[in-house]
Design a protein around this motif. Structure first.
Motif, PDB file in Angstrom:
ATOM      1  N   GLY A   1      30.383  31.827  35.163  1.00 29.44           N
ATOM      2  CA  GLY A   1      29.744  32.539  36.262  1.00 29.44           C
ATOM      3  C   GLY A   1      30.261  32.173  37.631  1.00 29.44           C
ATOM      4  N   ARG A   2      31.364  31.408  37.699  1.00 28.61           N
ATOM      5  CA  ARG A   2      31.938  31.033  39.005  1.00 28.61           C
ATOM      6  C   ARG A   2      32.811  32.137  39.577  1.00 28.61           C
ATOM      7  NH1 ARG A   2      28.670  27.548  36.535  1.00 28.61           N
ATOM      8  NH2 ARG A   2      28.853  25.385  37.252  1.00 28.61           N
ATOM      9  N   ALA A   3      33.146  33.131  38.751  1.00 23.73           N
ATOM     10  CA  ALA A   3      33.974  34.266  39.161  1.00 23.73           C
ATOM     11  C   ALA A   3      33.771  35.375  38.145  1.00 23.73           C
ATOM     12  CB  ALA A   3      35.447  33.858  39.250  1.00 23.73           C
ATOM     13  N   ARG A   4      34.326  36.535  38.461  1.00 19.21           N
ATOM     14  CA  ARG A   4      34.309  37.648  37.519  1.00 19.21           C
ATOM     15  C   ARG A   4      35.735  38.028  37.175  1.00 19.21           C
ATOM     16  NH1 ARG A   4      34.480  43.266  37.147  1.00 19.21           N
ATOM     17  NH2 ARG A   4      35.020  43.510  39.359  1.00 19.21           N
ATOM     18  N   GLU A   5      36.019  38.145  35.884  1.00 15.67           N
ATOM     19  CA  GLU A   5      37.356  38.561  35.475  1.00 15.67           C
ATOM     20  C   GLU A   5      37.550  40.038  35.764  1.00 15.67           C
ATOM     21  OE1 GLU A   5      40.073  39.117  31.444  1.00 15.67           O
ATOM     22  OE2 GLU A   5      38.114  38.143  31.304  1.00 15.67           O
ATOM     23  N   VAL A   6      38.657  40.357  36.433  1.00 15.47           N
ATOM     24  CA  VAL A   6      38.959  41.742  36.774  1.00 15.47           C
ATOM     25  C   VAL A   6      40.028  42.301  35.851  1.00 15.47           C
ATOM     26  CG1 VAL A   6      39.856  43.285  38.568  1.00 15.47           C
ATOM     27  CG2 VAL A   6      38.314  41.401  39.180  1.00 15.47           C
ATOM     28  N   ALA A   7      41.094  41.548  35.656  1.00 19.73           N
ATOM     29  CA  ALA A   7      42.192  42.007  34.806  1.00 19.73           C
ATOM     30  C   ALA A   7      42.971  40.804  34.325  1.00 19.73           C
ATOM     31  CB  ALA A   7      43.106  42.979  35.559  1.00 19.73           C
ATOM     32  N   GLU A   8      43.625  40.967  33.171  1.00 16.52           N
ATOM     33  CA  GLU A   8      44.403  39.880  32.606  1.00 16.52           C
ATOM     34  C   GLU A   8      45.601  40.457  31.873  1.00 16.52           C
ATOM     35  OE1 GLU A   8      44.121  36.270  29.293  1.00 16.52           O
ATOM     36  OE2 GLU A   8      42.536  37.784  29.443  1.00 16.52           O
ATOM     37  N   ALA A   9      46.739  39.830  32.026  1.00 18.87           N
ATOM     38  CA  ALA A   9      47.932  40.161  31.260  1.00 18.87           C
ATOM     39  C   ALA A   9      48.643  38.859  30.941  1.00 18.87           C
ATOM     40  CB  ALA A   9      48.844  41.118  32.033  1.00 18.87           C
ATOM     41  N   GLU A  10      49.775  38.938  30.251  1.00 16.23           N
ATOM     42  CA  GLU A  10      50.455  37.722  29.813  1.00 16.23           C
ATOM     43  C   GLU A  10      50.863  36.840  30.981  1.00 16.23           C
ATOM     44  OE1 GLU A  10      54.365  36.392  27.192  1.00 16.23           O
ATOM     45  OE2 GLU A  10      53.777  38.485  27.330  1.00 16.23           O
ATOM     46  N   GLY A  11      51.246  37.438  32.106  1.00 23.34           N
ATOM     47  CA  GLY A  11      51.765  36.652  33.211  1.00 23.34           C
ATOM     48  C   GLY A  11      50.894  36.606  34.439  1.00 23.34           C
ATOM     49  N   ALA A  12      49.641  37.057  34.353  1.00 21.20           N
ATOM     50  CA  ALA A  12      48.776  37.038  35.532  1.00 21.20           C
ATOM     51  C   ALA A  12      47.334  37.228  35.120  1.00 21.20           C
ATOM     52  CB  ALA A  12      49.189  38.131  36.522  1.00 21.20           C
ATOM     53  N   ILE A  13      46.440  36.802  35.996  1.00 21.30           N
ATOM     54  CA  ILE A  13      45.016  37.051  35.806  1.00 21.30           C
ATOM     55  C   ILE A  13      44.391  37.236  37.181  1.00 21.30           C
ATOM     56  CG2 ILE A  13      44.481  34.565  35.710  1.00 21.30           C
ATOM     57  CD1 ILE A  13      42.197  35.337  33.745  1.00 21.30           C
ATOM     58  N   VAL A  14      43.510  38.222  37.323  1.00 19.35           N
ATOM     59  CA  VAL A  14      42.829  38.518  38.579  1.00 19.35           C
ATOM     60  C   VAL A  14      41.349  38.199  38.426  1.00 19.35           C
ATOM     61  CG1 VAL A  14      42.237  40.300  40.277  1.00 19.35           C
ATOM     62  CG2 VAL A  14      44.485  40.321  39.170  1.00 19.35           C
ATOM     63  N   LEU A  15      40.818  37.396  39.353  1.00 13.83           N
ATOM     64  CA  LEU A  15      39.401  37.049  39.376  1.00 13.83           C
ATOM     65  C   LEU A  15      38.780  37.517  40.682  1.00 13.83           C
ATOM     66  CD1 LEU A  15      39.383  33.368  37.999  1.00 13.83           C
ATOM     67  CD2 LEU A  15      39.092  35.499  36.716  1.00 13.83           C
ATOM     68  N   GLU A  16      37.482  37.749  40.628  1.00 12.87           N
ATOM     69  CA  GLU A  16      36.734  38.200  41.803  1.00 12.87           C
ATOM     70  C   GLU A  16      35.660  37.174  42.154  1.00 12.87           C
ATOM     71  OE1 GLU A  16      35.504  42.542  42.575  1.00 12.87           O
ATOM     72  OE2 GLU A  16      33.673  41.574  41.800  1.00 12.87           O
ATOM     73  N   ALA A  17      35.576  36.804  43.420  1.00 16.06           N
ATOM     74  CA  ALA A  17      34.565  35.855  43.874  1.00 16.06           C
ATOM     75  C   ALA A  17      33.181  36.478  43.761  1.00 16.06           C
ATOM     76  CB  ALA A  17      34.842  35.430  45.316  1.00 16.06           C
ATOM     77  N   PRO A  18      32.155  35.684  43.404  1.00 16.97           N
ATOM     78  CA  PRO A  18      30.843  36.275  43.083  1.00 16.97           C
ATOM     79  C   PRO A  18      30.117  36.893  44.261  1.00 16.97           C
ATOM     80  CG  PRO A  18      30.763  33.873  42.985  1.00 16.97           C
ATOM     81  CD  PRO A  18      32.205  34.239  43.137  1.00 16.97           C
ATOM     82  N   ARG A  19      30.212  36.333  45.472  1.00 17.52           N
ATOM     83  CA  ARG A  19      29.434  36.855  46.606  1.00 17.52           C
ATOM     84  C   ARG A  19      30.236  37.862  47.434  1.00 17.52           C
ATOM     85  NH1 ARG A  19      28.646  31.377  47.078  1.00 17.52           N
ATOM     86  NH2 ARG A  19      29.857  31.316  49.011  1.00 17.52           N
ATOM     87  N   SER A  20      31.396  37.444  47.894  1.00 20.22           N
ATOM     88  CA  SER A  20      32.194  38.298  48.776  1.00 20.22           C
ATOM     89  C   SER A  20      32.929  39.398  48.020  1.00 20.22           C
ATOM     90  CB  SER A  20      33.215  37.461  49.532  1.00 20.22           C
ATOM     91  OG  SER A  20      34.177  36.927  48.618  1.00 20.22           O
ATOM     92  N   ARG A  21      33.112  39.183  46.708  1.00 15.40           N
ATOM     93  CA  ARG A  21      33.845  40.102  45.839  1.00 15.40           C
ATOM     94  C   ARG A  21      35.313  40.213  46.237  1.00 15.40           C
ATOM     95  NH1 ARG A  21      30.429  45.182  43.822  1.00 15.40           N
ATOM     96  NH2 ARG A  21      31.974  44.872  42.183  1.00 15.40           N
ATOM     97  N   ARG A  22      35.798  39.210  46.959  1.00 21.11           N
ATOM     98  CA  ARG A  22      37.232  39.147  47.214  1.00 21.11           C
ATOM     99  C   ARG A  22      37.951  38.756  45.928  1.00 21.11           C
ATOM    100  NH1 ARG A  22      35.422  36.087  51.934  1.00 21.11           N
ATOM    101  NH2 ARG A  22      35.311  37.499  53.712  1.00 21.11           N
ATOM    102  N   ARG A  23      39.160  39.260  45.789  1.00 27.01           N
ATOM    103  CA  ARG A  23      39.910  39.051  44.561  1.00 27.01           C
ATOM    104  C   ARG A  23      41.130  38.163  44.800  1.00 27.01           C
ATOM    105  NH1 ARG A  23      39.879  45.111  41.774  1.00 27.01           N
ATOM    106  NH2 ARG A  23      37.601  45.212  41.424  1.00 27.01           N
ATOM    107  N   VAL A  24      41.422  37.345  43.796  1.00 23.14           N
ATOM    108  CA  VAL A  24      42.605  36.490  43.845  1.00 23.14           C
ATOM    109  C   VAL A  24      43.389  36.681  42.548  1.00 23.14           C
ATOM    110  CG1 VAL A  24      41.251  34.514  43.010  1.00 23.14           C
ATOM    111  CG2 VAL A  24      43.483  34.117  44.059  1.00 23.14           C
TER     112      VAL A  24
END
Length: 456
Positions: free
Chosen positions: A73-96
């Motif tokens: 629950g520290r982040a939300r998974e947005v997308a995943e592939a073999e060479g990358a993963i995108v997570l979203e912050a829980p409050r601001s919903r900024r993505r890394v």
């Protein structure tokens, strides 16, 4: 051309939908479109980019750690592939987006880090690498980039304190990219102190009077940990006699094979040295500050030689074996479940035994530190403003173990970038029992050890 029936048409539509979905995921991860807001120019639907320099196995662990952060629950998974993963912050919903850069060699790592730091929109951070030499290369590349605000360097695996600069002068690893490097694992100085203190506290007669250090002179991790083990031993009272044995790293066979001739010879030499020195009841200790594969092979060689008839008949002095943090709990469990160990073993573990989001028993040993890296980046991104520079945020970070952004233990850094509270524990295997347990030993705040049997 033959006509398609309804079933064929349905299959075609299903396949087409799957292809579209796969393409959309890859499109998101590859950075082929511009997000609504991107202070770091990350693209790909992300507000920030983090470059992760690892060998394949360590990248797989890192990706698994990121998924554990999402499950906790520290982040939300947005997308995943073999060479990358995108997570979203829980409050601001900024993505890394965490993107894998294969660690191929020191020159390549140095140049790639320098290139990334010099981009108009550089990554927020660089994570890595799998060993000390590659981590030094990344630090040098970031330092030499000339960027006014170069990415922060986040170190999850390299524990060496002192390394050699290109001109062969020793330098602190965290001082290469000074003020912008943060080590998430424990450093070798405090690791060595913990191992020696644990051995002294757990042995009935304290630390053995004789110790032998097996050092790989070609490995900066091995040299550095051996140095700090010697320092920790030399302040004991009484001080043990410390001698050094050289491990010839250039003599080993392919990864996964058993001990070769040179390693068997070294094991016989260590047993003979144990059997010929001191009194009959005097114990001796062998320290193995080595990487995973050589340590596992030497453990096997020492076990084989220790059960040999000529060793048993000679009434060899009792032996203790101490390793660094090169092998995981799973590997130690494998060693304990084989033929009976003729000596106790102590090794360091980067985990603390309590980590949210873990689904496989014992996975904390591989995942807790990289999960803390991921969670710290997400937490920094979740602030009131998206950080253009991660280093000041990490310098001020002060998470308690029960903080919703933490991964089960405190996280804060001192002025030099070392963790304020060194993480981890010591794992111990004692011989003599058919169902020999592995003991988890966690240092207490006022001395002593919290002991837990965690089985084979």
């Amino acid at each position: 051309m033959a006509k398609r029936g309804p079933a064929a048409t349905t299959r075609t539509l299903a396949v087409g939908a799957a292809v579209v979905l796969a393409c959309a995921t890859l499109y998101l991860l590859a950075g082929s479109w511009t997000p609504a807001h991107h202070p770091n120019g990350a693209g790909g639907g992300a507000d920030a980019e983090v470059a992760v320099f690892f060998e394949r196995d360590d990248w797989d662990d890192f990706r698994g750690a990121a998924l554990a952060v999402a499950r906790a629950g520290r982040a939300r998974e947005v997308a995943e592939a073999e060479g990358a993963i995108v997570l979203e912050a829980p409050r601001s919903r900024r993505r890394v987006r965490f993107t894998w850069h294969r660690a191929r060699g020191q020159v390549e790592a140095r140049e790639e880090a320098k290139r990334l730091a010099g981009q108009p929109h550089p990554p927020l951070a660089v994570v890595g690498s799998s060993n000390t030499a590659l981590t030094v290369a990344l630090a040098e590349g970031l330092r030499d980039s000339g960027a006014a605000t170069a990415p922060a360097l986040l170190v999850p695996l390299a524990s060496a304190v002192r390394v050699e600069a290109p001109d062969a002068r020793p330098v602190d690893l965290l001082a290469i990219h000074r003020g912008r490097t943060f080590r998430f694992c424990v450093d070798n100085h405090r690791l060595a102190e913990r191992l020696v203190r644990c051995l002294a506290d757990r042995e009935p007669d304290g630390v053995p009077k004789r110790a032998r250090l097996v050092v790989d002179r070609h490995d900066p991790y091995s040299r550095d940990l051996a140095h700090w083990l010697r320092v920790a031993l030399e302040v004991l009272d009484p001080r043990p006699t410390v001698e050094t044995e050289e491990y010839r790293g250039d003599s080993v066979g392919p990864e996964g094979e058993g001990p070769n001739h040179e390693e068997a010879r070294l094991a016989r030499s260590l047993w003979r040295a144990v059997g010929t020195g001191g009194g009959q009841d005097e114990t001796a200790c062998v320290f193995l500050p080595l990487q995973k594969e050589p340590m596992l092979r030497l453990l096997e060689a020492l076990r084989t030689e220790g059960l040999a008839p000529y060793i048993i008949s000679a009434g060899a002095t009792p032996l203790r074996v101490v390793g660094g943090d090169g092998i995981s709990l799973e590997l130690l469990r494998r060693e304990a479940s084989g033929p009976k160990l003729p000596f106790p073993v102590w090794v360091a573990s980067p985990a603390s035994g309590a980590m949210p989001g873990v689904t496989a028993p014992g996975a904390e040993d591989r995942l807790q530190v990289p999960a803390e890296v991921v969670a710290a980046v997400v937490h920094a991104l979740d602030g009131a403003e998206a950080p253009a520079d991660l280093a000041p945020r990490l310098s001020r970070l002060d998470l308690a173990a029960d903080d919703p952004a933490a991964m089960g233990r405190p996280l804060a850094f001192g002025p030099a970038g070392e963790r304020r509270d060194p993480p981890g524990r010591v794992l111990e295997v004692q011989p003599g029992l058919d169902d020999a347990s592995i003991f988890s030993l966690t240092p207490g705040p006022r001395g002593g050890w919290a002991e837990e049997a965690i089985g084979r």
